[in-house]
Write a protein that holds these residues in place. Structure first.
Motif, PDB file in Angstrom:
ATOM      1  N   SER A 222       0.841  -1.197   0.000  1.00 47.63           N
ATOM      2  CA  SER A 222       0.000   0.000   0.000  1.00 47.63           C
ATOM      3  C   SER A 222       0.874   1.244   0.000  1.00 47.63           C
ATOM      4  CB  SER A 222      -0.946  -0.005   1.202  1.00 47.63           C
ATOM      5  OG  SER A 222      -1.708   1.167   1.209  1.00 47.63           O
ATOM      6  N   CYS A 223       1.499   1.560   1.142  1.00 47.72           N
ATOM      7  CA  CYS A 223       2.222   2.840   1.217  1.00 47.72           C
ATOM      8  C   CYS A 223       3.545   2.811   0.459  1.00 47.72           C
ATOM      9  CB  CYS A 223       2.475   3.210   2.678  1.00 47.72           C
ATOM     10  SG  CYS A 223       3.774   2.242   3.479  1.00 47.72           S
ATOM     11  N   CYS A 224       4.180   1.634   0.416  1.00 46.37           N
ATOM     12  CA  CYS A 224       5.512   1.465  -0.202  1.00 46.37           C
ATOM     13  C   CYS A 224       6.563   2.372   0.433  1.00 46.37           C
ATOM     14  CB  CYS A 224       5.459   1.676  -1.714  1.00 46.37           C
ATOM     15  SG  CYS A 224       4.683   0.298  -2.539  1.00 46.37           S
TER      16      CYS A 224
ATOM     17  N   GLY B  12       7.055   2.087   4.087  1.00 44.68           N
ATOM     18  CA  GLY B  12       7.435   1.516   5.371  1.00 44.68           C
ATOM     19  C   GLY B  12       6.634   1.963   6.574  1.00 44.68           C
ATOM     20  N   TYR B  13       5.437   2.494   6.377  1.00 42.12           N
ATOM     21  CA  TYR B  13       4.684   2.914   7.559  1.00 42.12           C
ATOM     22  C   TYR B  13       3.297   2.287   7.702  1.00 42.12           C
ATOM     23  CZ  TYR B  13       2.453   6.243   4.328  1.00 42.12           C
ATOM     24  OH  TYR B  13       1.784   6.807   3.276  1.00 42.12           O
ATOM     25  N   CYS B  14       2.854   1.480   6.726  1.00 42.38           N
ATOM     26  CA  CYS B  14       1.489   0.955   6.835  1.00 42.38           C
ATOM     27  C   CYS B  14       1.434  -0.490   7.316  1.00 42.38           C
ATOM     28  CB  CYS B  14       0.756   1.088   5.511  1.00 42.38           C
ATOM     29  SG  CYS B  14       1.246  -0.131   4.269  1.00 42.38           S
ATOM     30  N   GLY B  15       2.463  -1.250   7.110  1.00 44.43           N
ATOM     31  CA  GLY B  15       2.487  -2.634   7.599  1.00 44.43           C
ATOM     32  C   GLY B  15       1.970  -3.665   6.615  1.00 44.43           C
TER      33      GLY B  15
ATOM     34  N   CYS C 197       3.089  -4.911   3.789  1.00 44.03           N
ATOM     35  CA  CYS C 197       4.033  -5.841   3.153  1.00 44.03           C
ATOM     36  C   CYS C 197       4.846  -6.651   4.168  1.00 44.03           C
ATOM     37  CB  CYS C 197       4.979  -5.065   2.242  1.00 44.03           C
ATOM     38  SG  CYS C 197       6.094  -3.988   3.178  1.00 44.03           S
TER      39      CYS C 197
ATOM     40  N   CYS D 248       8.969  -3.498   1.374  1.00 44.18           N
ATOM     41  CA  CYS D 248       8.835  -2.374   0.433  1.00 44.18           C
ATOM     42  C   CYS D 248       9.991  -1.390   0.571  1.00 44.18           C
ATOM     43  CB  CYS D 248       7.516  -1.641   0.644  1.00 44.18           C
ATOM     44  SG  CYS D 248       7.398  -0.772   2.213  1.00 44.18           S
TER      45      CYS D 248
HETATM   46  S1  FES Z   1       3.671  -1.313   1.800  1.00 41.78           S
HETATM   47 FE1  FES Z   1       3.397  -0.103   3.583  1.00 41.78          FE
HETATM   48  S2  FES Z   1       4.944  -0.841   4.935  1.00 41.78           S
HETATM   49 FE2  FES Z   1       5.375  -1.810   3.054  1.00 41.78          FE
END
Ligand code: FES
Length: 341
Positions: free
Chosen positions: A291-293, A295-298, A300, A328
């Motif tokens: 989603s965020c790519c 590193g803050y959404c969790g 991946c 990500c």
């Molecule tokens: S896609 Fe959001 S933390 Fe990796």
């Protein structure tokens, strides 16, 4: 009875989990403040939704295969609905604009069950909350929880103006009781909350929770640097300039190539500087959910089995980092990183 998770729409997680999705109805959309709407989801069949804890968020699947995470802001005591509040941000990555401009009450929506990277500490002598703008959303669920348990807390809520602050109808009575402080800076940082003095002393047993825009988070992180790491809890909805590159492909000086081995599929590939693990996996036809790519959404989160990751996320704590890596944005310190894929 709980609402049924839909197996046929299960999302295969990069860590191998079958992350089930949940079909819900968007029951209502309500304006909370300037450019902030609340979206209320209920089950299709009227049954209870899976339980959640304060600080949880859900993935909302939007048109165009876009997935965005939004914190639940209603009381965890409620089982009949999930409520998220979303700021329409035209400068964002499109998720909030899609939420505001394309969703309509009555629509069927696919979401994930709640998951929590921002849980309340137990036990805590006192909970100190600091929310900036739309960062108030997970804090509202936390307030409901600590109030229900009769625990000690104080909330500092910072926004530009009262018109841009959500939930004032619920917070104003708490201001009168001395439990909530409101700070409206009207765009002038000099009128904002004095973080240094607010966070100067760490009361024994006090836990700090903060959520808001990136610069706000960076400022609190710096002002609370002397607090014990175990007493600081935060959730970001944008990358920290201090922690993550603006994009995984930006890379950083000193990044070196490394191999990724996929234990279950037997694949092996090399990640060059300037590439992310996810990009390389996709190039090798490995499906991954992101989603965020940044590193803050969790989304991946992936289990690793050998090697030493170079963590660049802002989600995992030290304990989680012994088992998981966000693919990500993170890299590898060791020549090979073995993933449970
Ligand atoms: S896609 Fe959001 S933390 Fe990796």
């Amino acid at each position: 009875m709980e609402a049924v998770l839909t197996r046929e729409e299960a999302v295969v997680r990069p860590d191998g989990d079958q992350r089930k999705t949940l079909d819900v109805t968007l029951k209502s959309i309500t304006s909370l403040a300037e450019n902030i709407n609340a979206f209320e989801f209920v089950s299709l069949d009227g049954n209870a939704l899976p339980a959640f804890s304060a600080g949880s968020h859900v993935d909302v699947h939007l048109p165009g295969a876009t997935i965005r995470q939004y914190s639940l802001c209603n009381s965890p005591n409620e089982r009949h609905r999930y409520v998220v509040a979303v700021l329409r941000d035209p400068a964002g990555r499109g998720g909030s604009v899609a939420m505001h401009d394309t969703l309509r009450a009555g629509q069927k929506i696919v979401i994930s069950p709640p998951r929590n990277h921002f849980a309340l500490a137990e036990p805590a002598r006192k909970h100190l909350f600091i929310a900036g703008g739309i960062g108030i959303t997970p804090i509202m669920a936390m307030l409901a929880q600590v109030q229900r348990r009769g625990e000690v807390f104080h909330l500092y809520y910072c926004a530009r103006t009262p018109e841009r602050a959500a939930f004032l109808d619920r917070l104003t009575p708490l201001v009168e009781k001395g439990l909530v402080s409101l700070h409206f800076d009207e765009g002038d940082p000099k009128k904002g909350l004095d973080l240094a003095s607010t966070l100067a002393k760490q009361g024994e047993g006090t836990h700090l929770y903060y959520c808001g825009p990136g610069p706000f988070m960076d400022a609190i992180e710096a002002a609370s640097a002397h607090w014990l790491a175990s007493t600081r809890h935060c959730e970001r909805f944008s990358a920290s300039g201090a922690v993550a590159p603006s994009s995984p492909v930006d890379g950083r000086a000193g990044d070196t190539p490394f191999d990724v081995e996929l234990r279950r599929s037997g694949k092996r590939c090399t990640v060059q500087p300037g590439e992310s693990i996810i990009e390389v996996l996709r190039a090798h036809d490995v499906a991954v959910d992101t989603s965020c790519c940044e590193g803050y959404c969790g989304t991946c989160m992936t289990r690793y089995l050998a090697g030493e990751p170079l963590h660049r996320d802002t989600v995992l704590d030290d304990e989680d980092r012994e088992e998981f890596v966000m693919i990500c944005c993170s890299r590898s310190k060791s020549p090979t990183l073995v993933l449970d894929l």
